[in-house]
Design a protein around this motif. Structure first.
Motif, PDB file in Angstrom:
ATOM      1  N   ASP A  22       0.818  -1.212   0.000  1.00 27.65           N
ATOM      2  CA  ASP A  22       0.000   0.000   0.000  1.00 27.65           C
ATOM      3  C   ASP A  22       0.852   1.262   0.000  1.00 27.65           C
ATOM      4  O   ASP A  22       0.411   2.309  -0.465  1.00 27.65           O
ATOM      5  N   LYS A  45       0.586   4.746  -1.932  1.00 25.60           N
ATOM      6  CA  LYS A  45       1.031   5.958  -1.252  1.00 25.60           C
ATOM      7  C   LYS A  45       2.534   6.085  -1.440  1.00 25.60           C
ATOM      8  O   LYS A  45       3.270   5.110  -1.244  1.00 25.60           O
ATOM      9  N   ARG A 428       0.130   0.873   9.997  1.00 26.44           N
ATOM     10  CA  ARG A 428      -0.945   1.825   9.676  1.00 26.44           C
ATOM     11  C   ARG A 428      -1.779   1.310   8.506  1.00 26.44           C
ATOM     12  O   ARG A 428      -3.024   1.404   8.519  1.00 26.44           O
ATOM     13  N   ASP A 429      -1.126   0.768   7.484  1.00 29.35           N
ATOM     14  CA  ASP A 429      -1.858   0.259   6.325  1.00 29.35           C
ATOM     15  C   ASP A 429      -2.780  -0.892   6.715  1.00 29.35           C
ATOM     16  O   ASP A 429      -3.902  -1.008   6.211  1.00 29.35           O
ATOM     17  N   ALA A 432      -5.779   0.497   8.563  1.00 31.45           N
ATOM     18  CA  ALA A 432      -6.692   1.148   7.612  1.00 31.45           C
ATOM     19  C   ALA A 432      -7.559   0.133   6.878  1.00 31.45           C
ATOM     20  O   ALA A 432      -8.696   0.429   6.498  1.00 31.45           O
ATOM     21  N   SER A 433      -7.013  -1.079   6.678  1.00 36.21           N
ATOM     22  CA  SER A 433      -7.778  -2.108   5.972  1.00 36.21           C
ATOM     23  C   SER A 433      -8.479  -3.069   6.932  1.00 36.21           C
ATOM     24  O   SER A 433      -8.963  -4.119   6.518  1.00 36.21           O
ATOM     25  N   SER A 434      -8.505  -2.677   8.225  1.00 35.35           N
ATOM     26  CA  SER A 434      -9.181  -3.467   9.265  1.00 35.35           C
ATOM     27  C   SER A 434      -8.626  -4.890   9.354  1.00 35.35           C
ATOM     28  O   SER A 434      -9.364  -5.854   9.576  1.00 35.35           O
ATOM     29  N   SER A 440      -7.004  -0.297  17.020  1.00 32.43           N
ATOM     30  CA  SER A 440      -7.078   0.949  16.253  1.00 32.43           C
ATOM     31  C   SER A 440      -5.892   1.879  16.492  1.00 32.43           C
ATOM     32  O   SER A 440      -5.656   2.794  15.700  1.00 32.43           O
TER      33      SER A 440
END
Length: 577
Positions: A22, A45, A428-429, A432-434, A440
């Motif tokens: 990502d 990114k 973090r990626d 973000a994609s759960s 969190s």
């Protein structure tokens, strides 16, 4: 989709995105600028780094969390700057895709004398250098074969969990290629059963398991790849045998299981030597990962689960993908045939800490590392740089879903700071994609010495710029303490310039106000440590937080103190001659 096309650069980047990349790291240069125009349109990114070496380290850290990472450099000067990081990834099986922007084909074919070359018209020199530290390479010179060549090289990256190099000439970047190839994902082919080999290997391993009187399990660092990790953890739970990790394998098995004892260190040598069977998952027997081979299991006692083979004594069973084999072994395991084993092994515990006074100076021999264990929480990524932190983090008792990196074989000091950047981006990626254990707000926590910090400090600015959730414990012990322990404890070459380390966040652009204000602390005494570790701004804050831990220059974990004492004894013996 039939007849549709897209630029070759986007085909490459979209393939990476399909593999789970990502974020992509790198440095712009004149032979990759138009290539970088396609990063964001491809769904990735861009993370710009301060130099290519750091970018390679960051891609390495990213890959160890996300299973593949990518870095973009320019031809010649850029890729050679990154090559140390690529070599380390090769040594420690980190799958990195190194994308190199190269001069246009016409320049290469005419042997033009241009910048970033040796000015001799030979454009293959860098290809030859990279062949030694990558498992597959390609220069995309033909649009008809370029998509299939990209797929071939990326598959090799996955198969071997090691770096690959893809060179993309400037004039190939916009060339249109069919989009159809993207409809099928690149993935490791399903295992083709080799019934005779598989049955013989299973029989050999199960016979050893059922006949063992005193067994143990060692989970090593290469268990991170090849579909081994989940299956190895399941096997450890199922069989219930005493389980250790190597330093390289720290964090790869659930340390909350009652049969898991953490890193296999020298105090456990007698136990290892007394075992008649050691199952080793993902062996990586370098000198630095085995305490100079003292903790390497004897060949006649070990069963080795390697990427594509199983070794029982001197017999090697090949063409058995290891993840698949472990799954079959667990299914066939008859726990009723396993003798009951009793082992008098003490579990790592915080109850064994030495007593200290709150006003005493913090020391590693006084239990600094174990006292930090309660600070760690589920989902954290922990990194311990080469030096005293690399040994100290062995003492951590990790919570579930906590990953840890420490030195294994390459030991390039300075690696861990940019690797923390990459690992934090991967974290973090995943959030973000759960896909991150329903957590969190995970943290990336780096433990690094002052000498290593000075090597790659620039990447602190990228951590700040990207607003990553990173905590840095900087061990200020006045120079290269690990080198002082090995040799030259009083020599000037082990000294470094004294920095005002806690000014670094301000220098590198940290916010002075707001929720991402960089916060700093100093620890000198045990009272300081107790106070700092309870500060909610440290435990639950956002962005960069930095703690300077001031220690004496010759304070080190026990194993290094032993090396230091040997040095002193040698010096005393020589002085008496």
């Amino acid at each position: 989709m039939e007849g549709e096309t897209l630029p070759l650069a986007q085909y490459l980047f979209k393939r990476l995105h399909q593999l789970g990349v990502d974020s992509i790291f790198g440095v712009p240069g004149d032979y990759n600028l138009t290539l970088l125009d396609h990063v964001v349109p491809s769904g990735l990114k861009w993370v710009g780094n301060c130099n290519e070496l750091n970018a390679g380290y960051a891609a390495d850290g990213y890959s160890r969390i996300k299973d593949v990472g990518a870095v973009v450099t320019t031809f010649g000067v850029g890729e050679l700057s990154a090559i140390n990081a690529i070599a380390g990834a090769y040594a420690e099986r980190a799958p990195i895709v190194h994308i190199v922007g190269t001069p246009m084909r016409a320049s290469q074919e005419s042997r033009a004398l241009i910048h970033h070359t040796f000015n001799d018209g030979d454009y293959q020199r860098f290809d030859a250098i990279q062949e030694h530290v990558t498992v597959a390479q390609v220069s995309l010179n033909d649009h008809r074969t370029a998509p299939s060549e990209i797929d071939r090289v990326l598959l090799q990256c996955l198969l071997h969990s090691r770096p690959v190099r893809i060179a993309l000439p400037v004039d190939m970047v916009p060339v249109l290629v069919p989009v159809a190839g993207l409809s099928s994902k690149i993935q490791i082919p399903a295992a083709v059963r080799q019934p005779q080999v598989e049955d013989a290997a299973l029989d050999a391993v199960l016979r050893r398991i059922y006949s063992s009187k005193k067994p143990m399990i060692l989970v090593d660092g290469e268990a991170r790849a090849f579909g081994m990790l989940h299956r190895t953890n399941h096997f450890v739970r199922t069989i219930g045998w005493p389980t250790f990790t190597s330093g390289f394998g720290k964090g790869l098995v659930d340390e909350t299981l009652p049969n898991v004892y953490g890193v296999c260190t020298l105090p456990y040598k007698a136990f290892i030597d007394s075992c008649d069977l050691v199952l080793v998952f993902g062996p990586h027997f370098s000198n630095t990962n085995t305490y100079n081979y003292l903790l390497k299991p004897a060949d006649d006692k070990a069963v080795l689960f390697s990427p594509s083979s199983i070794q029982v004594n001197k017999e090697v069973f090949r063409d058995l993908p290891v993840g698949y084999f472990i799954e079959q072994l667990t299914k066939q395991l008859d726990t009723s045939k396993i003798p009951t084993h009793k082992h008098d092994l003490p579990h790592p515990s915080l109850r064994t800490l030495p007593e200290v006074s709150s006003t005493d100076l913090v020391t590693q021999t006084g239990g600094f590392w174990k006292r930090l264990s309660p600070f760690l929480r589920t989902g954290d990524i922990v990194l311990g740089e080469t030096g005293t932190p690399g040994y100290g983090v062995n003492d951590f008792i990790l919570p579930p879903h906590c990953r840890l990196f420490k030195p294994a074989t390459w030991l390039s000091i300075g690696y861990m700071l940019p690797a923390a950047l990459g690992a934090s981006h991967a974290q973090r990626d995943l959030v973000a994609s759960s896909e991150y254990h329903d957590i969190s707000d995970p943290r990336t926590i780096l433990f690094i010495g002052d000498g290593s910090f000075q090597m790659t400090v620039q990447e602190l600015s990228t951590i700040i710029h990207q607003r990553l959730n990173v905590i840095i414990f900087l061990i200020n012990n006045d120079g290269y303490t690990i080198e002082r322990c090995i040799h030259g404890r009083n020599q000037a070459y082990n000294d470094i310039a004294p920095w005002r380390y806690l000014k670094a966040p301000e220098l590198f652009g940290a916010d002075q106000e707001g929720e991402y204000k960089a916060r700093t602390w100093t620890i000198k005494t045990w009272a300081d440590m107790d106070s700092v570790l309870k500060d909610p701004q440290l435990t639950h804050g956002k962005g960069l937080r930095m703690v300077e831990v001031v220690m004496k220059r010759l304070d080190a974990p026990d194993v290094l103190m032993g090396v230091l004492n040997n040095q002193i004894m040698r010096e005393n013996a020589q002085s008496r001659l």
